[in-house]
Design a protein around this motif. Structure first.
Motif, PDB file in Angstrom:
ATOM      1  N   GLU A 194       0.830  -1.200   0.000  1.00 28.06           N
ATOM      2  CA  GLU A 194       0.000   0.000   0.000  1.00 28.06           C
ATOM      3  C   GLU A 194       0.866   1.252   0.000  1.00 28.06           C
ATOM      4  OE1 GLU A 194      -2.242  -0.269   3.606  1.00 28.06           O
ATOM      5  OE2 GLU A 194      -0.451  -0.514   4.830  1.00 28.06           O
ATOM      6  N   SER A 195       0.242   2.392  -0.199  1.00 30.45           N
ATOM      7  CA  SER A 195       0.977   3.652  -0.149  1.00 30.45           C
ATOM      8  C   SER A 195       1.656   3.791   1.208  1.00 30.45           C
ATOM      9  CB  SER A 195       0.013   4.827  -0.367  1.00 30.45           C
ATOM     10  OG  SER A 195      -0.547   4.788  -1.656  1.00 30.45           O
ATOM     11  N   HIS A 245       0.579  -1.174  -6.085  1.00 33.32           N
ATOM     12  CA  HIS A 245      -0.217  -1.491  -4.896  1.00 33.32           C
ATOM     13  C   HIS A 245      -1.254  -2.554  -5.223  1.00 33.32           C
ATOM     14  CE1 HIS A 245      -2.630   1.419  -7.158  1.00 33.32           C
ATOM     15  NE2 HIS A 245      -3.673   0.814  -6.627  1.00 33.32           N
ATOM     16  N   LEU A 261      -4.623  -8.236   0.166  1.00 30.34           N
ATOM     17  CA  LEU A 261      -4.251  -7.826  -1.185  1.00 30.34           C
ATOM     18  C   LEU A 261      -4.795  -8.799  -2.226  1.00 30.34           C
ATOM     19  CD1 LEU A 261      -0.504  -6.803  -0.632  1.00 30.34           C
ATOM     20  CD2 LEU A 261      -2.459  -5.272  -0.918  1.00 30.34           C
ATOM     21  N   SER A 316       4.330   2.017   2.046  1.00 28.14           N
ATOM     22  CA  SER A 316       4.987   0.761   2.415  1.00 28.14           C
ATOM     23  C   SER A 316       6.486   0.790   2.169  1.00 28.14           C
ATOM     24  CB  SER A 316       4.362  -0.411   1.648  1.00 28.14           C
ATOM     25  OG  SER A 316       4.567  -0.259   0.254  1.00 28.14           O
ATOM     26  N   LYS A 328       5.263  -4.009   3.743  1.00 22.69           N
ATOM     27  CA  LYS A 328       4.364  -3.298   4.660  1.00 22.69           C
ATOM     28  C   LYS A 328       5.219  -2.553   5.668  1.00 22.69           C
ATOM     29  CE  LYS A 328       0.245  -3.913   7.563  1.00 22.69           C
ATOM     30  NZ  LYS A 328       0.682  -3.095   8.705  1.00 22.69           N
TER      31      LYS A 328
END
Length: 270
Positions: free
Chosen positions: A40-41, A210, A251, A43, A226
């Motif tokens: 994710e943003s 992502h 995910l 990470s 992460k």
């Protein structure tokens, strides 16, 4: 070459205040292998790609080792890094409108690495530019070459960025969220194009996203990040079928929702 093309060992990236954004990361990419870096943003995946290319912004500190095509990137001089970029590795960023020079015609931007790295000029240079535009399936290469970036669409700009990255036949293509800014239909076309071109050229790929559904389309292995750390890695099909970590399972569930829309095969996992 023998051995890995890219070896990352103990990579740690900190802010000037000492906050760790990437912590002790390690992975390898063999020649011709395609690795997906997913998370994710925030990470740390994009910072990792910048570290691989020696492009971290001022104020960041990096420790550990990044060895690319025999060259140690961490601590290397700018002269050394310039010699590596474009030849050993090239990058396609998320937003081509900011990656391309708005005041320079597209053809001239593609010609620049061909002139500097391959010493092409005159008719040979013009032909090489046209050939690259055709390889990335841009219609009317002559018109595109004469256009400024704002005069072509977002999908066309990203194809131009890909043509520039391929200009010097790098051993490794770094693709940092290259389809995120595109609509679904254009995204699928871009993924197909990247997949076909890297297979034809036998290039290695570090593909950052992502979205596991996107990564599954163009990579062999995946490393899940992460909070700046690697939490899981393995063959894409293995990770999709039997994710070990709860974060990876989330995910995978998200990717399944997109599978039909993008016409992807995620290894038959259900």
């Amino acid at each position: 070459m023998t051995g890995p093309l890219l070896t990352v060992d103990g990579l740690t990236v900190r802010t000037g205040a000492g906050r760790e954004l990437v912590s002790g990361l390690g992975f390898e990419i063999a020649p011709g292998e395609r690795l997906g870096l997913i998370g994710e943003s925030g990470s740390g995946k994009s910072l990792t790609t910048l570290a691989v290319l020696g492009l971290l912004p001022a104020g960041m500190t990096v420790t550990g080792s990044v060895r690319l095509d025999g060259t140690q990137i961490v601590g290397a001089s700018e002269k050394t890094l310039v010699g590596v970029r474009g030849r050993s590795a090239a990058v396609v960023f998320q937003e081509p409108l900011t990656a391309l020079d708005p005041l320079m015609r597209v053809g001239r931007q593609i010609a620049e690495p061909l002139r500097r790295r391959r010493d092409l000029k005159g008719a040979a240079l013009k032909a090489a530019v046209a050939d690259l535009l055709e390889q990335v399936r841009l219609p009317d290469p002559g018109r595109i070459a004469r256009a400024f970036p704002h005069e072509i669409s977002g999908g066309q700009r990203q194809r131009v960025a890909l043509a520039m990255a391929l200009a010097c036949d790098p051993a490794l293509l770094v693709a940092d969220e290259p389809t995120t800014a595109l609509d679904v239909t254009v995204q699928a076309e871009m993924l197909e194009l990247i997949d076909g071109l890297v297979r034809e050229r036998g290039m290695a790929v570090l593909f950052v996203s992502h979205d596991l559904a996107v990564v599954a389309r163009v990579t062999d292995r995946v490393l899940v990040m992460k909070d700046g750390r690697a939490v899981e890695s393995g063959a894409v099909t293995d990770v999709v079928r039997a994710p070990r970590e709860a974060y990876t399972r989330a995910l995978v569930d998200s990717a399944r929702q997109l599978e039909a829309a993008l016409d992807l095969d995620l290894g038959g996992a259900r």
